[in-house]
Design a protein around this motif. Structure first.
Motif, mmCIF file in Angstrom:
data_model
loop_
_atom_site.group_PDB
_atom_site.id
_atom_site.type_symbol
_atom_site.label_atom_id
_atom_site.label_comp_id
_atom_site.label_asym_id
_atom_site.label_seq_id
_atom_site.Cartn_x
_atom_site.Cartn_y
_atom_site.Cartn_z
ATOM 1 N N LEU A 101 18.585 36.382 7.490
ATOM 2 C CA LEU A 101 19.727 35.580 7.945
ATOM 3 C C LEU A 101 19.426 34.908 9.276
ATOM 4 O O LEU A 101 19.760 33.738 9.481
ATOM 5 C CB LEU A 101 20.974 36.466 8.072
ATOM 6 N N LEU A 104 16.866 31.877 8.934
ATOM 7 C CA LEU A 104 17.491 30.666 8.377
ATOM 8 C C LEU A 104 18.388 29.994 9.414
ATOM 9 O O LEU A 104 18.301 28.790 9.651
ATOM 10 C CB LEU A 104 18.303 31.022 7.124
ATOM 11 N N ALA A 105 19.241 30.791 10.045
ATOM 12 C CA ALA A 105 20.181 30.218 11.008
ATOM 13 C C ALA A 105 19.452 29.655 12.219
ATOM 14 O O ALA A 105 19.769 28.554 12.687
ATOM 15 C CB ALA A 105 21.187 31.284 11.443
ATOM 16 N N TYR A 107 16.436 28.521 12.433
ATOM 17 C CA TYR A 107 15.709 27.296 12.071
ATOM 18 C C TYR A 107 16.667 26.105 12.074
ATOM 19 O O TYR A 107 16.363 25.034 12.623
ATOM 20 C CB TYR A 107 15.059 27.482 10.703
ATOM 21 N N ALA A 108 17.829 26.304 11.489
ATOM 22 C CA ALA A 108 18.816 25.231 11.471
ATOM 23 C C ALA A 108 19.195 24.834 12.898
ATOM 24 O O ALA A 108 19.261 23.655 13.235
ATOM 25 C CB ALA A 108 20.046 25.666 10.681
ATOM 26 N N LEU A 109 19.425 25.828 13.741
ATOM 27 C CA LEU A 109 19.883 25.545 15.102
ATOM 28 C C LEU A 109 18.777 24.944 15.968
ATOM 29 O O LEU A 109 19.045 24.138 16.852
ATOM 30 C CB LEU A 109 20.414 26.822 15.756
ATOM 31 N N GLN A 112 17.158 21.388 13.205
ATOM 32 C CA GLN A 112 17.918 20.429 12.405
ATOM 33 C C GLN A 112 18.976 19.821 13.315
ATOM 34 O O GLN A 112 19.609 20.539 14.080
ATOM 35 C CB GLN A 112 18.610 21.142 11.239
ATOM 36 N N ASP A 113 19.100 18.499 13.212
ATOM 37 C CA ASP A 113 20.126 17.851 14.009
ATOM 38 C C ASP A 113 21.265 17.499 13.056
ATOM 39 O O ASP A 113 21.095 16.656 12.186
ATOM 40 C CB ASP A 113 19.552 16.586 14.656
ATOM 41 N N PHE A 114 22.370 18.188 13.173
ATOM 42 C CA PHE A 114 23.438 17.934 12.202
ATOM 43 C C PHE A 114 24.812 18.075 12.834
ATOM 44 O O PHE A 114 24.951 18.616 13.931
ATOM 45 C CB PHE A 114 23.299 18.867 10.995
ATOM 46 N N ILE A 166 19.438 35.751 16.251
ATOM 47 C CA ILE A 166 19.455 34.306 16.015
ATOM 48 C C ILE A 166 19.076 33.558 17.294
ATOM 49 O O ILE A 166 18.255 32.650 17.293
ATOM 50 C CB ILE A 166 20.850 33.854 15.509
ATOM 51 N N ARG A 170 15.796 31.329 17.699
ATOM 52 C CA ARG A 170 16.018 29.911 17.988
ATOM 53 C C ARG A 170 15.164 29.496 19.188
ATOM 54 O O ARG A 170 14.502 28.459 19.158
ATOM 55 C CB ARG A 170 17.497 29.673 18.282
ATOM 56 N N GLN A 171 15.173 30.341 20.234
ATOM 57 C CA GLN A 171 14.375 30.035 21.419
ATOM 58 C C GLN A 171 12.900 29.926 21.058
ATOM 59 O O GLN A 171 12.198 29.050 21.542
ATOM 60 C CB GLN A 171 14.556 31.115 22.485
ATOM 61 N N THR A 175 9.943 26.424 20.713
ATOM 62 C CA THR A 175 8.656 26.247 21.394
ATOM 63 C C THR A 175 7.537 25.840 20.434
ATOM 64 O O THR A 175 6.445 25.535 20.866
ATOM 65 C CB THR A 175 8.222 27.556 22.102
ATOM 66 N N LEU A 192 11.837 24.396 3.496
ATOM 67 C CA LEU A 192 11.710 25.843 3.408
ATOM 68 C C LEU A 192 10.243 26.271 3.514
ATOM 69 O O LEU A 192 9.927 27.295 4.132
ATOM 70 C CB LEU A 192 12.311 26.330 2.080
#
Lengths: 288, 292
Positions: A101, A104-105, A107-109, A112-114, A166, A170-171, A175, A192
């Motif tokens: 979980l 995935l989260a 990577y999105a944060l 991905q720019d959304f 997460i 994300r951090q 990098t 993916l």
């Protein structure tokens, strides 16, 4: 964390002008060792009481005979094998879900720019402050509604989405050089695949660090497992130990100490073996 | 679909599993607690009904709530400065090349690894009257016998000491990391200027450690409101609520008295306190993340 090789060499040959020398080194060492002894005292006492016959629990005689009897008695007095299995299943389950979980989260944060990303991130970070411990009443009700009380998944569920994990991932993902990502995409990799082939391998140190923190946290967690379990089949070690040591067989400190050591042994041995990695992982977790 | 829309769908799909869990087990329960705090506890024959601020009035008039709040305040005041100061001292020590550094560092960190519920049993023995370790030491120096955990005057302090022991080594790690990240040239420059070791620490090292101190401080505050494992083993809130902390009281009200509406009200108070901390932390995290 890893400094370029040249820098490390330079740091090693440099001398710290404030490094304590002579008397101050002696005093500082004595102070640190005394405090360390004080800090290790509970563990040292547990070892003493566990390996000596019960009559030496409160008498500290160096010639006291050694015995493993307390361990045998503790092991026989409660279904510790079952508790070990439960804890093992629990921490593995939690970690597996947290990593999937979280990856995935994160990577999105990170990449991905959304629409709504910042709001989502803020909502996730809210969990850092509102820890699941504060919400025991409502969470118990939720799990009772779906009839999961007294199961191992019930202990795991409130923790499998970890804001800390997460945030950490994300951090780390941020990098990763964008060029690697682009190159993989040019090669025709799907998002993916890019995640699995580029980001996950590069974040390995973070996964290890987070894994150590998560396993030690959930191995030791007590309040929530205490609430949602009430049978041997689902109780983890911490709750089992508490049930065991507060049962009405009178306080047998030697056996309790033996049980305490057994309960903490896997983490303690793991810590002694991977001491450096453990400490560094906490450091890494703290500063990122 | 245009690019932006695709990205949004992708993004939210990736977030979905984690978000669903967070909503179910963090966001919704927080909101539900708030709603429930304005209702009565449902009984077998009488469903919950809206009671307005009744629960909050009960709370204001509840002496145990106030006792738990003041206990928690004293507990926080006792643990936070002491564990942070000790952590800093430990970090400075094990950062220097002292004798037995690896061993000392390990000793400081051990309490972090041990399950609180397990070591609380051992601390319980230390505090046991008559034959406990503390009694034996006090007795050796001719002191009077004290029932550390059974007396209103000492029980909370005993609980606080155990918490300090548990926390200091954990916070040490963050200070150690920060100390090792300071460039050595700072020390060299200070030495050339002729600054003493103490001046160097007070004027250079300590100010540069401020972000770490803030980070540790916030963690310490949050921990002060959730550290209750050892209370279960050592005192169960007693004697006469002398060691009841806010989270322990929530547990008691919710799971011993099954007064879920009042427990929800107490939860709201705890959440409000944490939100206050969150407010500080948000600004801090924001600054940290912009660093990179």
């Amino acid at each position: 964390m890893s400094a370029p090789a040249g820098q490390t060499v330079a740091a090693a040959t440099r001398t710290d002008p404030y490094a304590p020398k002579g008397l101050s080194l002696t005093l500082e060492s004595i102070g640190a060792i005394l405090l360390a002894l004080l800090w290790i005292l509970p563990l040292a006492y547990a070892v003493w009481a566990a390996i000596h016959p019960a009559e030496f629990t409160t008498r500290f005689v160096l010639t006291a005979p050694l015995t493993l009897d307390n361990f045998t008695r503790a092991w026989a007095a409660a279904p510790f094998a079952r508790y070990f299995l439960n804890t093992f299943v629990l921490v593995t389950m939690i970690l597996a879900f947290q990593l999937v979980l979280g990856t995935l989260a994160a990577y999105a944060l990170a990449r991905q720019d959304f629409w709504g990303r910042d709001v989502a991130f803020a909502l996730i970070l809210a969990q850092l402050m509102i820890m699941p411990d504060a919400l025991i009443v409502e969470n118990y009700r939720t799990l009772a509604k779906v009839s999961l009380i007294d199961t191992i998944p019930a202990i795991a569920l409130p923790y499998i989405a970890s804001a800390f994990g997460i945030f950490l991932l994300r951090q780390t993902f941020k990098t990763v050089p964008k060029e690697l990502d682009d190159a993989a995409r040019v090669e025709g990799a799907s998002p993916l695949q890019v995640l699995m082939k580029v980001y996950v391998p590069l974040a390995k140190p973070t996964y290890i660090a987070y894994g150590l923190v998560s396993v030690s946290y959930h191995w030791n967690n007590f309040l929530w497992p205490l609430l949602v379990t009430n049978s041997v089949e689902s109780r983890p070690l911490t709750v089992g130990l508490q049930v065991f040591s507060s049962s009405d067989q009178g306080i047998d400190w030697a056996v309790i100490c033996a049980a305490t050591l057994m309960t903490s042994a896997p983490l303690l041995v793991g810590f002694l073996l991977f001491q450096r990695q453990f400490v560094q992982s906490f450091m890494r977790a703290g500063i990122k | 679909m245009n690019n932006r829309a695709t990205a949004t769908v992708h993004g939210w799909l990736l977030l979905l599993p984690a978000m669903a869990c967070l909503v179910i087990f963090t966001h919704w329960p927080a909101v539900a607690s708030f709603i429930e705090s304005f209702h009565s506890t449902p009984k077998a024959r009488r469903p919950a009904r809206f009671v307005g601020l009744d629960n909050y009035e009960q709370l204001l008039a509840d002496p145990i709530f106030w006792k738990a709040m003041s206990n928690n305040l004293w507990f926080a005041l006792g643990t936070i400065p002491a564990s942070i100061a000790l952590a800093l001292l430990m970090a400075v020590w094990v950062n220097d090349k002292i004798v037995g550094r690896t061993w000392v560092r390990m000793a400081f960190f051990t309490p972090t690894i041990l399950p609180m519920i397990a070591v609380a049993n051992i601390w319980l023995f230390f505090f046991t009257p008559q034959y406990g370790l503390l009694e034996q030491i006090v007795g050796f120096f001719g002191g009077r016998s004290t029932n550390w955990l059974g007396s209103q005057d000492t029980a909370l302090s005993a609980i606080t000491i155990v918490a300090i022991w548990k926390e200091a080594g954990f916070f040490m790690i963050f200070y150690l990391a920060a100390l090792q990240a300071l460039p050595p040239s700072l020390g060299e420059a200070a030495a050339i200027e002729g600054a003493s070791r103490w001046t160097y620490f007070r004027r250079i090292q300590f100010p540069l450690l401020m972000p770490t101190t803030l980070f540790v401080l916030i963690n310490a505050v949050i921990n002060a409101f959730r550290m209750i494992d050892h209370i279960f083993v050592m005192t169960r809130g007693g004697p006469d609520n002398a060691t009841t902390l806010l989270l322990f009281y929530i547990y008691q009200v919710g799971f011993s008295f099954w007064d879920t509406a009042y427990a929800a009200t107490l939860t709201c108070v705890l959440l409000a306190l944490l939100a206050l901390v969150a407010f500080v932390q948000y600004g801090f995290l924001e600054r940290r993340t912009h660093y990179r």
